[in-house]
Design a protein around this motif. Structure first.
Motif, PDB file in Angstrom:
ATOM      1  N   GLY A 195       0.414  -1.494  -0.307  1.00  0.00           N
ATOM      2  CA  GLY A 195      -0.174  -0.067  -0.011  1.00  0.00           C
ATOM      3  C   GLY A 195       0.737   1.406  -0.072  1.00  0.00           C
ATOM      4  N   THR A 196       1.952   1.004   0.120  1.00  0.00           N
ATOM      5  CA  THR A 196       2.954   2.298   0.563  1.00  0.00           C
ATOM      6  C   THR A 196       2.765   3.672  -0.730  1.00  0.00           C
ATOM      7  N   GLY A 197       2.242   4.955  -0.850  1.00  0.00           N
ATOM      8  CA  GLY A 197       2.790   5.755  -1.617  1.00  0.00           C
ATOM      9  C   GLY A 197       0.805   5.429  -2.230  1.00  0.00           C
ATOM     10  N   HIS A 198      -0.140   4.842  -1.368  1.00  0.00           N
ATOM     11  CA  HIS A 198      -1.465   4.814  -1.253  1.00  0.00           C
ATOM     12  C   HIS A 198      -2.460   5.317  -0.023  1.00  0.00           C
ATOM     13  N   VAL A 199      -3.621   5.583  -0.287  1.00  0.00           N
ATOM     14  CA  VAL A 199      -4.676   4.993   0.760  1.00  0.00           C
ATOM     15  C   VAL A 199      -5.373   4.474   0.308  1.00  0.00           C
ATOM     16  N   MET A 200      -5.279   3.825   1.103  1.00  0.00           N
ATOM     17  CA  MET A 200      -6.333   2.518   0.760  1.00  0.00           C
ATOM     18  C   MET A 200      -7.976   3.118   1.032  1.00  0.00           C
ATOM     19  N   GLU A 201      -9.177   2.814   0.507  1.00  0.00           N
ATOM     20  CA  GLU A 201     -10.717   2.712   0.672  1.00  0.00           C
ATOM     21  C   GLU A 201     -11.060   1.188   0.984  1.00  0.00           C
ATOM     22  N   TYR A 202     -11.297   0.722   2.164  1.00  0.00           N
ATOM     23  CA  TYR A 202     -12.333  -0.202   1.944  1.00  0.00           C
ATOM     24  C   TYR A 202     -13.817   0.081   1.888  1.00  0.00           C
ATOM     25  N   TYR A 203     -14.609  -1.398   1.361  1.00  0.00           N
ATOM     26  CA  TYR A 203     -16.214  -1.052   0.549  1.00  0.00           C
ATOM     27  C   TYR A 203     -16.275  -2.422   0.315  1.00  0.00           C
ATOM     28  N   GLY A 204     -17.447  -1.920   0.429  1.00  0.00           N
ATOM     29  CA  GLY A 204     -18.619  -3.153   0.001  1.00  0.00           C
ATOM     30  C   GLY A 204     -18.787  -4.123   0.996  1.00  0.00           C
ATOM     31  N   PRO A 205     -20.462  -5.015   0.589  1.00  0.00           N
ATOM     32  CA  PRO A 205     -21.093  -5.755   1.981  1.00  0.00           C
ATOM     33  C   PRO A 205     -20.567  -5.858   2.809  1.00  0.00           C
ATOM     34  N   GLY A 206     -18.903  -6.292   2.728  1.00  0.00           N
ATOM     35  CA  GLY A 206     -18.054  -6.993   4.099  1.00  0.00           C
ATOM     36  C   GLY A 206     -17.987  -5.923   4.500  1.00  0.00           C
ATOM     37  N   ILE A 207     -17.742  -4.855   4.325  1.00  0.00           N
ATOM     38  CA  ILE A 207     -17.058  -3.496   5.472  1.00  0.00           C
ATOM     39  C   ILE A 207     -18.406  -2.878   6.279  1.00  0.00           C
ATOM     40  N   ARG A 208     -19.519  -2.920   5.527  1.00  0.00           N
ATOM     41  CA  ARG A 208     -21.205  -2.229   5.507  1.00  0.00           C
ATOM     42  C   ARG A 208     -21.375  -2.905   7.267  1.00  0.00           C
ATOM     43  N   ALA A 209     -21.249  -4.347   7.032  1.00  0.00           N
ATOM     44  CA  ALA A 209     -21.477  -5.026   7.982  1.00  0.00           C
ATOM     45  C   ALA A 209     -21.047  -4.899   9.118  1.00  0.00           C
ATOM     46  N   LEU A 210     -20.073  -4.661   8.962  1.00  0.00           N
ATOM     47  CA  LEU A 210     -19.069  -4.082  10.440  1.00  0.00           C
ATOM     48  C   LEU A 210     -19.266  -2.917  11.184  1.00  0.00           C
ATOM     49  N   SER A 211     -19.319  -2.870  13.119  1.00  0.00           N
ATOM     50  CA  SER A 211     -19.608  -1.821  13.804  1.00  0.00           C
ATOM     51  C   SER A 211     -18.685  -1.205  13.736  1.00  0.00           C
ATOM     52  N   MET A 212     -18.699  -0.197  14.508  1.00  0.00           N
ATOM     53  CA  MET A 212     -17.485   0.990  14.054  1.00  0.00           C
ATOM     54  C   MET A 212     -16.049   0.199  14.730  1.00  0.00           C
ATOM     55  N   GLU A 213     -16.151   0.100  16.050  1.00  0.00           N
ATOM     56  CA  GLU A 213     -15.080  -0.973  16.473  1.00  0.00           C
ATOM     57  C   GLU A 213     -14.510  -2.043  15.627  1.00  0.00           C
ATOM     58  N   GLY A 225       0.392  -2.442   6.089  1.00  0.00           N
ATOM     59  CA  GLY A 225      -0.093  -2.849   4.598  1.00  0.00           C
ATOM     60  C   GLY A 225       1.199  -1.533   3.671  1.00  0.00           C
ATOM     61  N   GLY A 226       1.533  -0.856   3.846  1.00  0.00           N
ATOM     62  CA  GLY A 226       2.546   0.153   3.430  1.00  0.00           C
ATOM     63  C   GLY A 226       1.470   1.026   3.631  1.00  0.00           C
ATOM     64  N   ALA A 227       0.110   1.148   3.468  1.00  0.00           N
ATOM     65  CA  ALA A 227      -0.776   2.717   3.241  1.00  0.00           C
ATOM     66  C   ALA A 227      -0.685   3.834   3.536  1.00  0.00           C
ATOM     67  N   ARG A 228      -0.874   5.103   3.095  1.00  0.00           N
ATOM     68  CA  ARG A 228      -0.953   6.080   3.983  1.00  0.00           C
ATOM     69  C   ARG A 228      -1.947   6.693   5.451  1.00  0.00           C
ATOM     70  N   ALA A 229      -2.838   5.978   4.494  1.00  0.00           N
ATOM     71  CA  ALA A 229      -4.143   5.901   5.322  1.00  0.00           C
ATOM     72  C   ALA A 229      -5.273   4.973   4.918  1.00  0.00           C
TER      73      ALA A 229
ATOM     74  N   GLY B 117      11.073   1.887  -2.272  1.00  0.00           N
ATOM     75  CA  GLY B 117      12.463   1.812  -1.453  1.00  0.00           C
ATOM     76  C   GLY B 117      11.991   2.604   0.651  1.00  0.00           C
ATOM     77  N   PHE B 118      11.240   3.580   0.609  1.00  0.00           N
ATOM     78  CA  PHE B 118      11.090   3.594   1.450  1.00  0.00           C
ATOM     79  C   PHE B 118       9.441   3.686   1.796  1.00  0.00           C
ATOM     80  N   ALA B 119       9.646   3.381   2.885  1.00  0.00           N
ATOM     81  CA  ALA B 119       7.861   3.088   4.078  1.00  0.00           C
ATOM     82  C   ALA B 119       7.786   5.164   3.682  1.00  0.00           C
ATOM     83  N   ASP B 120       6.122   5.524   3.617  1.00  0.00           N
ATOM     84  CA  ASP B 120       5.893   6.666   3.382  1.00  0.00           C
ATOM     85  C   ASP B 120       6.373   7.902   4.608  1.00  0.00           C
ATOM     86  N   ILE B 121       6.790   7.642   5.978  1.00  0.00           N
ATOM     87  CA  ILE B 121       6.526   8.424   6.963  1.00  0.00           C
ATOM     88  C   ILE B 121       7.741   8.202   7.209  1.00  0.00           C
ATOM     89  N   PHE B 122       8.550   7.483   6.345  1.00  0.00           N
ATOM     90  CA  PHE B 122      10.439   7.178   7.091  1.00  0.00           C
ATOM     91  C   PHE B 122      10.463   7.829   5.969  1.00  0.00           C
TER      92      PHE B 122
END
Ligand code: SF4
Lengths: 467, 217
Positions: A195-213, A225-229, B117-122
C-alpha cells in the motif's frame, strides 16, 4: 467529475498548492508523550505558540503502567509523561490525563470522545492514526518535525498526492471470524509494502456489515500494509456512534443534523475511480495467525509454517532470518505451536467489543497452565464499561490479569514486556523482532483467537470452541 | 537544517527487505526527550553483542559490536552512505529512526525501486531532517550492493542538484537517477526551516481558509 472519498476530503482541506506539494489544513491534532517532547522544545526555541490549542488534544499512553497507573516507577517514562503534562500546561492544550476518566490509547480515546468525525483531517505523531479513517476522516501518522509544524501552523505539507487503492470486501464473516482476520488477510495478499504511496479505502457489503469497532480494527492496520491512511465511507452506523450521548466533543442538535447531511456526500462516486483495486471475500476466510516477523507473514490456523522459498514478498534469506528468530520449523502445523503469554488489548483490539468477544470465549473456562494472560482495556472509558458489564470478573475468574488502560504489551516501553524467547498470541498490530520486548516472539491474532490460545495454551481454531 | 547539495563517501550495505523502525531503533530508546544522542542507538539490538546495547540514558556507554551484523564490518567504519533493501523504515512514525541513522554519520540512504524503496513516513521524516533518501532502479541498486560489499573502499556521489547517484562501473562513471519532490528538494538544498516558510508564504492563506471551516469541524 467522479471523485473518491479520499479525493473529497483532501480537496476540502487544500490551503494552497504548488506543482508538487499541497498545504493541507489539519482539523484535529492528537498528541502523546513519546513523539512530542522534541516538537514542543522546537516551539519554545523559536518562541512560537500553538496556533489552535482547542483543536489539539493530548493523552499519555505508551509509557503508562497498567498496574497502579499513577505510579510510574521507571524514571525516564515518568519524565516523559511529566514533560507532556508541562507542555500541555505551557501551551494551553487539553490533556486527557491518567485518572481523569478519559485517558487511554490515543486512537481509542479520539473516537470515543467524539474528536474523530467524518470528513476531518487528523494527524498524530503515531502511525496508527490510520485508525480514525474508519469514520471517513483522512487520518495519518506524522513524524516529530511535522508535529511541530502542525502545532505552529495547523497545516501540513504533503508531497505528491497519494494514489488510491480500493479494497472491496464482499461476503459476511462466519462465526469465529473477525475484522482482524479481514485485515490480516488483506496484508497477506498485498504484502507490507503493497500500500506504499496509497490511501486505502475499504468498501463493499463485508465492510458495511461491521460495527465502528470492527472498522477501526481494519483501518488501524492499514499502515501495516504500507498505506498512508485507510478510510471507510461514513454511514448510519457511523452517525449512530457519533450521536451517542457520551461523545463529549461531537456536535449536537441542529449542528449535528447539518453535519450528517453533509457527511452523507462523503462517498466514492465510482469504484472505477481508484488507481488500483483489490478484492477479498470475507465469507471464505479462516482464522489468521502470523508466523513471522512482519504482519504479512501469515497462515490460516489450519495451515503449516511455510518453507523459506514459499514466503511471498520476502527473499528466502529474509524468511530464514524470520523463522530462526521465531524459533519455528517449516512444516509444523501452526496449531501445534504453544504460547507463553496472551495479550488482549492495543489500539487494534482494545475496545469494548473486542473485550466482549474475548470474554465470550473465556467464560467458564480456565487459562491453560503456565500461560500468562493480560487483558488491557484501551481506555479508562472502556475499562469502566467492561466493569459495568462484568467482563473483568469473567477474565479474573478464568485466571487472566485484568489491567488498567494503556498501550501495555503492544510495545516494550512500559513494564509489560515479553522475556527473551517467550512466545505470545497478541491482538496488537506488529510482530516485529523485539516489538514486545527484546527477543520476544509475537504472533498476531484476533481477540477470540487470543482467548482460544489462552485457554488451550497453543494456537487453536476458535471455531472448535464455539461449537 | 544543514543544506545538502552533493555528497561523496563510502557505502555500508544492509540489503534486508522490510527493515522496520522498531529494528532501526527499539522502543525503549524513545523514552528520551532529547533530539540528539541517537547515533549509538541505531540498530541497538542487532549491532551489539547480547547484553551490549546501551541504556536509554547512557547512549555512549555501549558494549562490543556483534561481528555478525553486516554494518559492523570493519571496512564500513566511516561510511557515510547507507545502502538498504526495499520498504526500509516501515512500521512506526518515530522520527527517532531518522535521527539515529543521521546521527550515526550517514548523510544519504539508497534503496531499490522508485516508490517502493522507503516507507512513506520514514521518507518524509528523512527529508525534514536533511537526510537524503534516494530510490533508484533495481539494476543500479544491485550494482551498488555488489560494489559496497565487494570493494567497500569505493566512493560514490549522491547529488541532489542533478538528482543522480554516480558510481564507478567498468572504468567509467555510471549514473542512477532518483527523484525528490521539488518543495522538499528546494528546502534541503537551501537548508530552510519549513515552519518559517509556511508562515511567511502562507500565513494569509491559512487565515482565509480558517474562515471557511464548517461549524462542526
Ligand atoms: S497500542 Fe500499540 S500501536 Fe497502538 S498507539 Fe499504543 S503502542 Fe502504538
Amino acid at each position: 467529475m467522479s471523485a473518491t472519498l479520499f479525493d473529497k476530503v483532501w480537496s476540502r482541506h487544500v490551503v494552497s498548492q504548488t506543482d508538487e506539494a499541497t498545504l493541507l489544513y489539519i482539523d484535529r491534532h492528537l498528541v502523546h508523550e513519546v513523539t512530542s517532547p522534541q516538537a514542543f522544545d522546537g516551539m519554545r526555541l523559536a518562541n512560537r505558540k500553538v496556533r489552535r490549542p482547542e483543536l489539539t488534544f493530548a493523552t499519555p499512553d505508551h509509557n503508562v503502567p497498567t498496574v497502579n497507573q499513577l505510579e510510574i516507577r521507571d524514571a525516564l517514562s515518568r519524565r516523559q509523561v511529566e514533560t507532556l503534562r508541562n507542555n500541555c500546561k505551557e501551551f494551553g492544550i487539553t490533556l486527557l490525563d491518567i485518572g481523569s476518566g478519559r485517558q487511554g490509547i490515543v486512537h481509542v480515546v479520539g473516537p470515543e470522545l467524539g474528536l474523530t468525525l467524518p470528513g476531518l483531517t487528523m494527524v498524530c505523531g503515531d502511525s496508527h492514526t490510520s485508525t480514525h479513517g474508519a469514520f471517513g476522516a483522512l487520518a495519518f501518522g506524522i513524524g516529530t518535525s511535522e508535529v511541530e509544524h502542525v502545532l505552529a501552523t495547523q497545516t501540513l505539507w504533503q508531497g505528491r498526492k497519494p494514489k488510491s487503492l480500493g479494497v472491496e470486501v464482499t461476503g459476511m464473516l462466519a462465526p469465529g471470524l473477525e475484522p482482524k482476520d479481514i485485515i490480516l488477510a488483506i496484508i497477506r495478499q498485498i504484502g507490507t509494502g503493497g500500500g506504499t504511496g496509497h490511501v486505502m479505502e475499504y468498501y463493499g457489503p463485508g465492510i458495511r456489515a461491521l460495527s465502528m469497532e470492527g472498522r477501526m480494527t481494519i483501518c488501524n492496520m492499514s499502515i501495516e500494509g504500507g498505506a498512508r491512511a485507510g478510510m471507510i465511507a461514513p454511514d448510519d452506523v457511523t452517525f449512530d456512534y457519533i450521536s451517542s450521548i457520551d461523545r463529549q466533543y461531537a456536535p449536537r442538535g441542529v449542528t449535528l443534523e447539518a453535519a450528517i447531511a453533509d457527511w452523507r456526500t462523503l462517498i466514492t462516486d465510482d469504484d472505477n475511480g481508484f488507481d488500483r483495486k483489490i478484492h477479498i471475500d470475507a465469507s471464505k476466510l479462516v482464522p489468521q495467525v502470523t508466523w513471522g516477523t512482519n504482519p504479512g507473514m501469515t497462515v490460516d490456523i489450519t495451515g503449516v509454517i511455510p518453507q523459506p522459498h514459499e514466503v511471498p514478498f520476502a527473499t528466502a534469506d529474509d524468511a530464514r532470518r524470520s523463522l530462526e528468530y521465531m524459533g519455528l520449523t517449516p512444516g509444523t502445523p501452526i496449531s501445534e505451536v504453544p504460547v507463553d503469554v496472551v495479550f488482549i488489548g492495543s489500539c487494534t483490539n482494545g475496545r469494548i467489543e473486542d473485550l466482549r468477544i474475548a470474554a465470550k470465549v473465556m467464560k467458564g473456562r480456565k487459562v491453560a497452565e503456565g500461560v500468562q494472560v493480560l487483558v488491557v482495556p484501551g481506555s479508562e472509558k472502556v475499562l469502566a464499561q467492561a466493569v459495568a458489564e462484568g467482563l473483568d470478573k469473567i477474565f479474573s475468574e478464568a485466571g487472566a490479569e485484568w489491567r488498567q488502560a494503556g498501550c501495555s504489551m503492544c510495545l516494550a516501553m512500559n513494564p509489560d514486556k515479553l522475556k527473551p524467547g517467550q512466545r505470545s498470541a497478541s491482538t496488537s498490530n506488529r510482530n516485529f523482532e523485539g516489538r514486545q520486548g527484546p527477543g520476544g516472539r509475537t504472533h498476531l491474532v484476533s481477540p477470540s483467537m487470543a482467548a482460544a490460545a489462552a485457554v488451550t495454551g497453543r494456537f487453536t481454531d476458535v471455531r472448535t470452541l464455539l461449537a | 537544517m544543514e543544506p545538502f547539495r552533493t555528497h561523496t563517501g563510502r557505502m555500508a550495505v544492509l540489503d534486508w527487505s522490510d527493515v522496520n523502525t522498531d529494528l532501526i531503533i527499539p522502543a525503549r530508546y524513545l523514552k528520551r526527550i532529547e533530539r540528539i544522542g541517537y547515533g549509538p542507538l541505531l540498530f541497538a539490538d542487532k549491532r551489539y553483542v547480547p547484553g551490549g546495547a546501551p541504556l536509554p540514558d547512557e547512549p555512549e556507554n555501549a558494549g562490543e559490536y556483534d561481528p555478525d551484523f553486516p554494518l559492523n564490518r570493519p571496512e564500513y567504519r566511516g561510511a557515510t552512505i547507507l545502502v538498504v533493501g526495499p520498504n526500509f523504515g516501515c512500521g512506526s512514525s518515530r522520527e527517532h529512526a531518522v535521527w539515529a541513522v543521521h546521527q550515526a554519520g550517514y548523510k544519504a540512504v539508497i534503496a531499490p525501486v522508485p516508490d517502493e524503496g522507503f516507507a512513506d513516513i520514514f521518507e518524509g521524516n528523512s527529508l525534514n531532517n536533511g537526510l537524503l533518501v534516494a530510490e533508484i532502479a533495481e539494476s543500479d541498486w544491485k550494482n551498488l550492493v555488489s560494489l559496497g560489499q565487494g570493494s567497500p573502499s569505493t566512493e560514490i556521489t549522491v547529488n541532489l542538484e542533478t538528482q543522480q547517484v554516480y558510481y564507478p562501473a567498468d572504468g567509467h562513471m555510471a549514473q542512477a537517477s532518483f527523484s525528490i519532490p521539488e518543495s522538499a528538494r528546494h528546502q534541503m538544498l537551501n537548508g530552510l526551516d519549513s515552519i518559517g516558510i509556511t508562515i511567511s508564504d502562507n500565513g494569509l492563506a491559512i487565515d482565509t481558509f480558517e474562515k471557511t471551516r464548517p461549524a462542526w469541524s
